[in-house]
Design a protein around this motif. Structure first.
Motif, short mmCIF file in Angstrom:
data_model
loop_
_atom_site.label_atom_id
_atom_site.label_comp_id
_atom_site.label_asym_id
_atom_site.label_seq_id
_atom_site.Cartn_x
_atom_site.Cartn_y
_atom_site.Cartn_z
N CYS A 6 -45.93 -21.39 -18.52
CA CYS A 6 -47.05 -21.47 -19.43
C CYS A 6 -47.43 -23.20 -19.28
O CYS A 6 -46.21 -24.09 -19.56
CB CYS A 6 -46.59 -21.29 -20.96
N TYR A 13 -42.34 -16.71 -18.00
CA TYR A 13 -42.47 -15.22 -18.04
C TYR A 13 -41.73 -14.82 -16.49
O TYR A 13 -42.37 -15.21 -15.68
CB TYR A 13 -43.63 -14.75 -18.26
N TRP A 30 -47.53 -9.78 -14.28
CA TRP A 30 -48.39 -10.55 -15.18
C TRP A 30 -49.68 -9.73 -15.47
O TRP A 30 -50.28 -9.79 -16.45
CB TRP A 30 -48.48 -11.82 -14.43
N TRP A 37 -52.24 -10.68 -25.51
CA TRP A 37 -50.77 -11.22 -25.51
C TRP A 37 -50.74 -12.55 -25.57
O TRP A 37 -51.77 -13.34 -25.16
CB TRP A 37 -50.15 -10.79 -24.03
N SER A 38 -49.88 -13.40 -26.33
CA SER A 38 -49.79 -14.63 -26.32
C SER A 38 -48.59 -15.32 -26.09
O SER A 38 -47.36 -14.51 -26.25
CB SER A 38 -50.52 -15.29 -27.57
N CYS A 39 -48.21 -16.51 -25.57
CA CYS A 39 -47.27 -17.16 -25.31
C CYS A 39 -46.15 -17.15 -26.37
O CYS A 39 -46.67 -17.61 -27.57
CB CYS A 39 -47.32 -18.72 -24.75
N LYS A 46 -53.05 -15.32 -23.42
CA LYS A 46 -53.14 -15.44 -21.97
C LYS A 46 -54.25 -15.53 -21.21
O LYS A 46 -54.47 -16.28 -20.29
CB LYS A 46 -52.60 -13.76 -21.78
#
Ligand code: FAD
Lengths: 55, 381
Positions: A6, A13, A30, A37-39, A46
């Motif tokens: 990120c 990830y 990925w 999806w979020s960090c 994303k």
């Protein structure tokens, strides 16, 4: 298998490991992670940022 | 003339530029930055040491790469000295830049506590990439660091330093770390975890003076004790950069005052990020910036869009005590409910009628982050 980082917070990830605690099984690519999806660390979406391919 | 001129190339300036470019492929766009305009992850400044990151390796994009990606003019080393809102130009040492719409993404300045002594100006702060480079250089060959401030950023630096093998002492006037974010029981849990990791905490104490010694520095506490270390780092807090706006007659308070459209008191001038105060809120974190940039980009492109803030929990990067916090809005009525568990503690801030208004999850309790975040009210609906 790749690792992505990120650019906002440095969270990594790793496709090989996935994120089992979030229901993302090991080996999930990925591109197959849902767009909403979020960090998990900084919460950035994303779709909102580039993941840097670091390995 | 630039249709949109952005001052600052940090997360706020860069993200609003990127979002704007998606919506307005042909508009002219310029970013001016006082620094090198390299894009870097600011949160990694406080966990880069143990990961052995150098200032160079934290820089993810150069000014040139950013310019190509954004199809924008990106001007590093261009500190704006004055805004002329009547002529709609900003002034730098190397010339004037006219604008259609101006975005202030100026960030915040760290401040150090008022102290006596001959080494006050040698106290380090780390708030940008060049500070980080200086910090790394100063640490070479050193063993011990005194940290002023046991808040979020102070604890992150302390954890990073101790993991990297330094002796660390944290000084904070409150009785437990992260005192603005954690209720006492949670703060005491964190205190024990940090101590177990090897960090020395001097709580309820304040640094009164910093002086040079033959080999390093000595910090004299208000209570009289004298501590010694090779370096002193301050992480007391940040102040929004408001001077440029204030001098141009733009309304400022704690930050540059903006409404839900991120518009300042001058209709052609907008602000976001660490310099801005949105509806009374100064929230110097990543998620508010992402939400603000997503709203400001369409506004700049011609579709006025108010900013909305969902609940935005902040992960505290202290591996010795994994922590996530979502503090209740200032002035909320209610009380903390504490649930200790094996290896963690969950604290929920409940309103009188039983609604969840905020939380702090530590250790194993961080597993409840997603479930609890879903139950929180938005910060700005
Ligand atoms: C050590 C540390 C760790 C953090 N960790 C986290 C975290 O884990 N999670 C989280 O959510 N948040 C975290 N934060 C907060 C987050 O990093 C900031 O909120 C965010 O990066 C601020 O971005 P910004 O663009 O508003 O400001 P900045 O990145 O500071 O950018 C300001 C820009 O303005 C430019 N500028 C300033 N003055 C002028 C001028 N006069 N003329 C031209 N340009 C000017 C500067 O050169 C710079 O480009 C952390 C902050 C720090 C310091």
């Amino acid at each position: 298998m790749h690792k992505y980082q990120c650019i906002v917070c440095g969270f990594i990830y790793d496709e090989a490991v996935g994120m089992p605690e979030e229901g993302i099984v090991a080996g999930t690519r990925w591109e197959d992670i849902p767009a909403d999806w979020s960090c998990p660390d900084c919460g950035v979406a994303k779709a909102d940022f580039d993941m840097l391919q670091i390995a | 003339m630039s249709d949109v001129l952005i001052l600052g190339s940090g997360l706020a300036g860069y993200t609003v530029a990127r979002e704007f470019r998606k919506l307005a492929p042909d508009a002219s766009l310029t970013l001016l930055s006082a620094d090198s305009a390299a894009f870097y992850s600011k949160p990694m400044l406080s966990n880069g040491l143990a990961a052995n990151k150098t200032a160079e390796s934290l820089a993810m994009k150069s000014a040139e790469q950013m310019a190509t990606e954004l199809k924008a003019a990106v001007r590093p080393g261009s500190r704006v000295e004055q805004i002329d809102p009547v002529r709609k130009v900003v002034k730098t040492a190397s010339g004037e830049y006219p604008y259609g719409k101006l975005v202030l993404a100026l960030g915040a300045d760290p401040f150090t506590p008022p102290m006596q002594g001959d080494a006050v100006t040698e106290v380090l702060t780390v708030n940008d990439l060049s500070d980080y480079g200086r910090f790394r250089a100063a640490l070479l060959g050193k063993r011990s660091v005194i940290l002023l401030g046991g808040g979020l950023i102070g604890c992150e630096f302390a954890n990073d330093l101790v993991t990297a093998g330094f002796e660390v002492t944290v000084i904070d006037p409150m009785q437990w770390p992260l005192s603005r974010l954690l209720p006492q029981a949670a703060g005491e849990f964190m205190m024990r975890q940090l101590e177990t990791a090897g960090i020395t905490l001097r709580l309820g104490e304040q640094a009164a003076a910093v002086n040079r010694t033959a080999v390093g520095y000595q910090v004299t506490l208000a209570g009289g004790d004298v501590l010694e270390a090779d370096l002193v780092l301050s992480a007391i807090g940040l102040r929004p950069r408001i001077a440029l706006a204030a001098a141009a007659g733009i309304k400022t308070a704690r930050g540059i005052v903006v409404d839900r459209h991120l518009q300042t008191s001058d209709p052609a001038i907008f602000a976001l990020g660490d310099c801005a105060e949105v509806e009374g809120l100064v929230l110097p974190f990543v998620l508010p910036i992402m939400n603000a940039a997503r709203a400001l980009a369409p506004t700049l492109a011609g579709t006025p869009t108010p900013v909305r803030y969902p609940a935005m929990p902040v992960v505290v990067k202290t591996p010795a005590c994994p922590t996530v916090v979502s503090p209740p809005a200032i002035g909320s009525a209610g009380e903390w409910r504490i649930e200790p568990e094996d290896g963690g503690i969950a604290a929920s801030f409940m309103s009188e009628d039983g609604a969840l208004l905020g939380f702090a999850l530590l250790g194993t309790a961080t597993a409840r982050k997603q479930a609890l975040t879903g139950a929180l009210p938005p910060v700005l609906a």
